[in-house]
Design an enzyme around this catalytic site. Structure first.
Site, PDB file in Angstrom:
ATOM      1  CE  LYS A   1     -32.005 -18.158 -49.606  1.00 31.08           C
ATOM      2  NZ  LYS A   1     -31.800 -16.819 -49.222  1.00 31.08           N
TER       3      LYS A   1
ATOM      4  CB  CYS B   1     -31.394 -15.006 -54.355  1.00 31.17           C
ATOM      5  SG  CYS B   1     -30.164 -15.139 -54.058  1.00 31.17           S
TER       6      CYS B   1
ATOM      7  CB  VAL C   1     -23.511 -15.814 -49.102  1.00 30.55           C
ATOM      8  CG1 VAL C   1     -23.521 -17.035 -48.439  1.00 30.55           C
ATOM      9  CG2 VAL C   1     -25.323 -15.191 -49.815  1.00 30.55           C
TER      10      VAL C   1
ATOM     11  CG  PHE D   1     -39.219  -9.269 -57.110  1.00 29.30           C
ATOM     12  CD1 PHE D   1     -38.300 -10.426 -57.956  1.00 29.30           C
ATOM     13  CD2 PHE D   1     -39.787  -9.299 -56.889  1.00 29.30           C
ATOM     14  CE1 PHE D   1     -38.845 -11.099 -58.518  1.00 29.30           C
ATOM     15  CE2 PHE D   1     -40.839 -10.657 -57.946  1.00 29.30           C
ATOM     16  CZ  PHE D   1     -39.810 -11.806 -58.617  1.00 29.30           C
TER      17      PHE D   1
ATOM     18  CB  ALA E   1     -46.768  -1.373 -54.560  1.00 28.23           C
TER      19      ALA E   1
ATOM     20  CD  GLU F   1     -27.535 -16.187 -43.993  1.00 26.25           C
ATOM     21  OE1 GLU F   1     -25.811 -17.310 -43.900  1.00 26.25           O
ATOM     22  OE2 GLU F   1     -27.232 -15.987 -43.537  1.00 26.25           O
TER      23      GLU F   1
ATOM     24  NE  ARG G   1     -37.414   0.607 -55.742  1.00 29.61           N
ATOM     25  CZ  ARG G   1     -36.698  -0.564 -55.887  1.00 29.61           C
ATOM     26  NH1 ARG G   1     -37.517  -1.426 -55.064  1.00 29.61           N
ATOM     27  NH2 ARG G   1     -35.733  -1.167 -56.296  1.00 29.61           N
TER      28      ARG G   1
HETATM   29  P1  NAD Z   1     -21.165 -14.313 -55.649  1.00 35.07           P
HETATM   30  O1  NAD Z   1     -21.446 -14.595 -57.399  1.00 35.07           O
HETATM   31  O2  NAD Z   1     -20.949 -12.827 -55.229  1.00 35.07           O
HETATM   32  O3  NAD Z   1     -19.848 -15.404 -55.199  1.00 35.07           O
HETATM   33  C1  NAD Z   1     -19.666 -16.522 -55.330  1.00 35.07           C
HETATM   34  C2  NAD Z   1     -17.960 -16.943 -55.537  1.00 35.07           C
HETATM   35  O4  NAD Z   1     -18.112 -18.084 -55.764  1.00 35.07           O
HETATM   36  C3  NAD Z   1     -17.253 -15.390 -56.482  1.00 35.07           C
HETATM   37  O5  NAD Z   1     -16.386 -14.988 -56.294  1.00 35.07           O
HETATM   38  C4  NAD Z   1     -16.466 -17.144 -57.678  1.00 35.07           C
HETATM   39  O6  NAD Z   1     -15.799 -16.687 -58.124  1.00 35.07           O
HETATM   40  C5  NAD Z   1     -16.823 -18.248 -56.903  1.00 35.07           C
HETATM   41  N1  NAD Z   1     -16.890 -19.790 -57.099  1.00 35.07           N
HETATM   42  C6  NAD Z   1     -17.538 -20.062 -58.063  1.00 35.07           C
HETATM   43  N2  NAD Z   1     -16.561 -21.618 -58.570  1.00 35.07           N
HETATM   44  C7  NAD Z   1     -15.878 -21.463 -57.692  1.00 35.07           C
HETATM   45  C8  NAD Z   1     -14.593 -22.925 -57.574  1.00 35.07           C
HETATM   46  N3  NAD Z   1     -14.883 -23.718 -57.785  1.00 35.07           N
HETATM   47  N4  NAD Z   1     -13.902 -22.384 -56.925  1.00 35.07           N
HETATM   48  C9  NAD Z   1     -13.569 -21.388 -55.580  1.00 35.07           C
HETATM   49  N5  NAD Z   1     -14.623 -19.840 -55.975  1.00 35.07           N
HETATM   50  C10 NAD Z   1     -15.786 -20.395 -56.412  1.00 35.07           C
HETATM   51  O7  NAD Z   1     -22.627 -15.474 -55.339  1.00 35.07           O
HETATM   52  P2  NAD Z   1     -23.314 -14.607 -53.581  1.00 35.07           P
HETATM   53  O8  NAD Z   1     -24.362 -14.026 -53.572  1.00 35.07           O
HETATM   54  O9  NAD Z   1     -21.808 -14.975 -52.874  1.00 35.07           O
HETATM   55  O10 NAD Z   1     -24.468 -16.217 -53.687  1.00 35.07           O
HETATM   56  C11 NAD Z   1     -23.641 -17.577 -53.479  1.00 35.07           C
HETATM   57  C12 NAD Z   1     -24.652 -18.436 -53.315  1.00 35.07           C
HETATM   58  O11 NAD Z   1     -25.517 -17.980 -52.135  1.00 35.07           O
HETATM   59  C13 NAD Z   1     -25.949 -18.174 -53.909  1.00 35.07           C
HETATM   60  O12 NAD Z   1     -26.200 -19.843 -54.309  1.00 35.07           O
HETATM   61  C14 NAD Z   1     -27.024 -17.404 -53.762  1.00 35.07           C
HETATM   62  O13 NAD Z   1     -28.671 -18.099 -53.749  1.00 35.07           O
HETATM   63  C15 NAD Z   1     -27.079 -17.922 -52.350  1.00 35.07           C
HETATM   64  N6  NAD Z   1     -27.219 -16.399 -51.147  1.00 35.07           N
HETATM   65  C16 NAD Z   1     -27.232 -15.345 -51.492  1.00 35.07           C
HETATM   66  C17 NAD Z   1     -27.264 -14.088 -51.112  1.00 35.07           C
HETATM   67  C18 NAD Z   1     -27.191 -12.636 -51.653  1.00 35.07           C
HETATM   68  O14 NAD Z   1     -27.864 -11.889 -50.963  1.00 35.07           O
HETATM   69  N7  NAD Z   1     -26.490 -12.730 -52.872  1.00 35.07           N
HETATM   70  C19 NAD Z   1     -27.916 -14.460 -49.919  1.00 35.07           C
HETATM   71  C20 NAD Z   1     -27.995 -15.888 -49.412  1.00 35.07           C
HETATM   72  C21 NAD Z   1     -28.360 -16.715 -50.581  1.00 35.07           C
HETATM   73  C1  UGA Z   2     -33.914 -11.616 -50.507  1.00 36.24           C
HETATM   74  C2  UGA Z   2     -34.090 -12.709 -49.091  1.00 36.24           C
HETATM   75  O1  UGA Z   2     -34.401 -11.270 -48.316  1.00 36.24           O
HETATM   76  C3  UGA Z   2     -33.114 -13.297 -48.287  1.00 36.24           C
HETATM   77  O2  UGA Z   2     -33.738 -13.764 -47.790  1.00 36.24           O
HETATM   78  C4  UGA Z   2     -32.663 -14.149 -48.931  1.00 36.24           C
HETATM   79  O3  UGA Z   2     -31.371 -14.422 -48.310  1.00 36.24           O
HETATM   80  C5  UGA Z   2     -32.380 -13.413 -49.877  1.00 36.24           C
HETATM   81  O4  UGA Z   2     -32.829 -12.736 -51.215  1.00 36.24           O
HETATM   82  C6  UGA Z   2     -30.790 -14.595 -50.690  1.00 36.24           C
HETATM   83  O5  UGA Z   2     -31.245 -15.438 -51.391  1.00 36.24           O
HETATM   84  O6  UGA Z   2     -30.475 -13.841 -52.260  1.00 36.24           O
HETATM   85  P1  UGA Z   2     -32.066  -9.506 -51.217  1.00 36.24           P
HETATM   86  O7  UGA Z   2     -32.730 -10.022 -52.813  1.00 36.24           O
HETATM   87  O8  UGA Z   2     -31.079  -9.769 -50.795  1.00 36.24           O
HETATM   88  O9  UGA Z   2     -32.800 -11.277 -50.129  1.00 36.24           O
HETATM   89  O10 UGA Z   2     -32.688  -8.275 -50.483  1.00 36.24           O
HETATM   90  P2  UGA Z   2     -34.723  -8.622 -50.615  1.00 36.24           P
HETATM   91  O11 UGA Z   2     -34.325  -7.652 -49.110  1.00 36.24           O
HETATM   92  O12 UGA Z   2     -35.270  -9.180 -50.001  1.00 36.24           O
HETATM   93  O13 UGA Z   2     -35.079  -7.773 -51.583  1.00 36.24           O
HETATM   94  C7  UGA Z   2     -34.973  -8.498 -53.038  1.00 36.24           C
HETATM   95  C8  UGA Z   2     -35.994  -7.025 -53.957  1.00 36.24           C
HETATM   96  O14 UGA Z   2     -37.653  -7.012 -54.079  1.00 36.24           O
HETATM   97  C9  UGA Z   2     -35.245  -5.706 -54.230  1.00 36.24           C
HETATM   98  O15 UGA Z   2     -34.995  -5.213 -55.503  1.00 36.24           O
HETATM   99  C10 UGA Z   2     -36.459  -5.214 -53.593  1.00 36.24           C
HETATM  100  O16 UGA Z   2     -36.056  -3.366 -53.635  1.00 36.24           O
HETATM  101  C11 UGA Z   2     -37.742  -5.811 -53.452  1.00 36.24           C
HETATM  102  N1  UGA Z   2     -38.697  -5.729 -52.666  1.00 36.24           N
HETATM  103  C12 UGA Z   2     -38.478  -6.282 -51.164  1.00 36.24           C
HETATM  104  C13 UGA Z   2     -39.721  -4.488 -53.096  1.00 36.24           C
HETATM  105  O17 UGA Z   2     -39.771  -3.808 -53.750  1.00 36.24           O
HETATM  106  N2  UGA Z   2     -40.780  -4.304 -52.439  1.00 36.24           N
HETATM  107  C14 UGA Z   2     -40.753  -4.777 -50.956  1.00 36.24           C
HETATM  108  O18 UGA Z   2     -41.706  -4.117 -49.719  1.00 36.24           O
HETATM  109  C15 UGA Z   2     -39.434  -5.214 -50.697  1.00 36.24           C
END
Ligand code: NAD
Ligand code: UGA
Length: 459
Positions: free
Chosen positions: A217, A273, A14, A269, A265, A162, A439
């Protein structure tokens, strides 16, 4: 407040893409992304853009344009905090693996460490933005930490969750359905809104109270995951009734009240998250004694676990009730296409299940390394590291994994799988040659015509 410098704590899936887009669209703002993980920061600073720690279509181009100009990656967390007027907290919030709430609640220790770090270092007023996904009312804890360190510094806390999805992160960031900002201070909200207004229309920027923003969220992810579990539940019914889940999904999706998205289907998933956020929602509901609410959402996870198990069991049953000593070629390990992220990928659980039945698994994924596959399996603690290494092989040439295979399991919907030479693959495999398409990626008729015994989801 005029924002000249932004600091983002957390250079992950993110923090990296989000800040790259903010920097690209706000050339006058200096954006510094910091992380305690120096390897990750080094990778972000790598001259070779193919070595960035995260694979996202379009990301490397934006990093190329902005890095060293107004986008910086650093391990000097204190300096970046002190210099910035606005600080995003974008660290991981995994499910707790210990103590109270183990296996359910979000572990907020990293977020708390950030809040303490900010409170200790800040010498000027700051806007602190929750970018991580957090349980409703976390802002209260952050405020309490920030305001109880006895300094004169004034902190405003905002929630700005996000909604990007991996694999489409850059497009999602460039064209968001909405930007959500929750907070109490109107000034702080507008300071953040101004940053987004560089490229997002104001009518897509929602201002809410902070608790609605936090809860929205978790709710969004719960609703999205629920759709996948709902269609997956119907997929099993289809397999028993000769209905076709893709036809059913199309028919219901054309109802504008239902909508066509998120009705594919699948083997289940994955991703970092959906499960984590629903478990967190369930935990919060239980903490308010709302047991019916908690049970309702918990079922989304149970259905998903069942779908992964069901896929593996169906494969075993079809292969004459044993996969012991049989070679299974797994196509894909990432939790979805166009990402190198494997967190909670269905492939991990299906592989683990098949390994328990003594299968020999050969994995091919265009963006995932063998080391990652082994780390993912070791994390489950089902068997020793040595046993995992012996039972899994990994190939960078997919055709190697088909040689002598009894079955192919498609775990990720990578586009390139569709263009494989399936006639050649058929000739390489043991007969009958089975495909289990988790898939619904391939054309059933075409596969049957080649000679494959082809099993898809819900058909
Ligand atoms: P991530 O694990 O990829 O990245 C998090 C980073 O934070 C790591 O690199 C870690 O080293 C760093 N970190 C942890 N503690 C720290 C500290 N005290 N100081 C400095 N750095 C530190 O995680 P992500 O996938 O980017 O997710 C981050 C957040 O965003 C989560 O809460 C997740 O639920 C949310 N989110 C993720 C997605 C996604 O698609 N991955 C989408 C929307 C929201
Ligand atoms: C999901 C949400 O779509 C984002 O809006 C959100 O920000 C994010 O989680 C988060 O909070 O981390 P992401 O997990 O990156 O995003 O990807 P998705 O496209 O949502 O897919 C999630 C899982 O569901 C995958 O394994 C995908 O293959 C599966 N999926 C998705 C299905 O099996 N069928 C579908 O129709 C859609």
């Amino acid at each position: 407040m005029k924002i000249n410098k932004i600091c983002c704590i957390g250079a992950g899936y993110v923090g990296g893409p989000t800040m790259a887009v903010i920097a690209k669209k706000n050339p006058n703002i200096q954006v510094t992304i910091v992380d305690i993980n120096s390897e990750r920061i080094d990778a972000w600073n790598n001259e070779d853009l193919s070595k960035l720690p995260i694979y996202e279509p379009g990301l490397s181009e934006i990093v190329k344009d902005t890095r060293g100009k107004n986008l910086f990656f650093s391990t000097d967390i204190n300096k970046a905090i002190d210099e910035a007027e606005m600080i995003f907290i974008s660290v991981n919030t995994p499910t707790k693996t210990y103590g109270k709430g183990k296996g359910m609640a979000a572990d907020l220790k990293y977020v708390e460490l950030c809040a303490r770090n900010i409170a200790e270092v800040a010498t000027t007023n700051k806007i602190v933005v929750e970018k991580s996904t957090l349980p409703v009312r976390t802002a209260e804890a952050i405020k309490s930490i920030l305001h109880n360190l006895g300094t004169d510094v004034n902190f405003s806390v905002l929630s700005n969750p996000e909604f990007l999805a991996e694999g489409t992160a850059i497009q999602d960031l460039l064209n968001p359905d909405r930007v959500l900002i929750g907070g109490q201070s109107e000034d702080a909200i507008e300071s953040l809104a101004n940053i987004y207004k560089s490229w997002v229309n104001d009518d897509k920027i929602l201002r809410t109270n902070i608790w609605s923003s936090e809860l929205s969220k978790l709710t969004a992810n719960a609703f999205l995951a629920q759709r996948v579990s709902s269609i997956n539940s119907i997929s099993e019914l289809c397999e028993h009734t000769e209905a076709n889940v893709q036809e059913v999904a199309k028919a219901i999706g054309m109802d504008s009240r239902i909508g066509s998205k998120f009705l594919n289907a699948s083997v289940g998933f994955g991703g970092s998250c959906f499960q984590k956020d629903i478990l967190n929602l369930v935990y919060i509901a239980r903490s308010y004694n709302l047991n019916e609410v908690a049970d309702y959402w918990e079922q989304v996870i149970s259905m998903n676990d069942y779908q992964k198990r069901r896929f593996a069991d169906r494969l075993i049953k079809t292969l004459y009730n044993t996969v012991s000593g049989k070679k299974i070629a797994m196509l894909g390990w990432a939790f979805k296409k166009d990402t190198n992220d494997t967190r909670e990928s269905a492939a991990i659980y299906v592989a683990d299940h098949l390994l328990n039945e003594q299968a020999n698994i050969s994995v091919y994924d265009p963006k995932v390394s063998k080391e990652k596959v082994i780390v993912d399996l070791n994390y489950l603690n089902t068997r020793t590291e040595k046993e995992n290494e012996n039972a899994i092989s990994f190939t960078s040439d997919p055709y190697e994994s088909f040689e002598g295979a009894h079955a192919i399991a498609i775990m990720t919907e990578w586009d390139e799988f569709k263009t494989f030479d399936w006639n050649k693959i058929y000739n390489q495999m043991k007969k009958p040659a089975f495909i289990f398409d988790g898939r619904n990626l391939l054309d059933k008729q075409k596969m049957n015509k080649i000679g494959f015994e082809y099993y898809s989801i819900g058909q």
